[in-house]
Design an enzyme around this catalytic site. Structure first.
Site: not given
Length: 168
Positions: A117, A136
């Site tokens: 991330d 995501d």
């Protein structure tokens, strides 16, 4: 289903390419932070061993394989669902987004042991401590699209399916 496959492939490629650039070219895993357009857009390296917001993030090998299995199970479920009750074009695109994003995060777990991330956004005096990635975004948009967009069966009483075919 070709649309689903193409959208999934494009989503997967964009996700993996963005992560490769951020980790291997920009060395965000070493630098940890790059301010792009603060506070609106920043790169903040975060290895997510769990699900959203680090839930179930014990980092254990068993957890990794459970999360990979769950993601692959969701992909299989969505593929079967889209084949049995094909939605219109927006629903097929949504399905492709969800599938491509889920597979992107699965590959991260296999390559790195965690999901990479790196996107962080804050605004209006709210400091967001969380990071996310392209996969995501695709998973969220795809799931939202599948929930909000009607399926292929006649849901409006028009006698037509989402694909423009007469309902049986």
């Amino acid at each position: 289903m070709r649309i689903v496959a193409w959208v999934a492939l494009l989503t997967f490629i964009i996700d993996q390419l963005s992560k490769w650039i951020v980790v291997h070219v920009m060395a965000l895993d070493v630098r940890h932070a790059i301010d792009v357009l603060p506070p609106l857009l920043n790169f903040r390296m975060a290895w997510n061993y769990g699900i959203n917001f680090g839930l179930l993030g014990s980092g254990s090998e068993a957890t990794k394989w459970i999360l990979i299995s769950v993601a692959l199970g969701i992909v299989l479920f969505v593929v079967v669902w889209l084949r049995r009750d094909p939605p219109g074009l927006p629903g097929l695109v949504a399905g492709g987004l969800l599938i491509g994003g889920a597979l992107g995060n699965v590959v991260d777990r296999l390559l790195y042991g965690a999901v990479a991330d790196f996107l962080n956004m804050s605004c209006c005096g709210i400091d967001n401590p969380f990071a996310f990635n392209v996969a995501d975004i695709a998973i969220f948009a795809g799931a939202l699209g599948l929930v909000l967009l009607p399926g292929g069966r006649d849901r409006a009483g028009t006698g037509k399916t989402g694909a423009g075919k007469k309902a049986p």
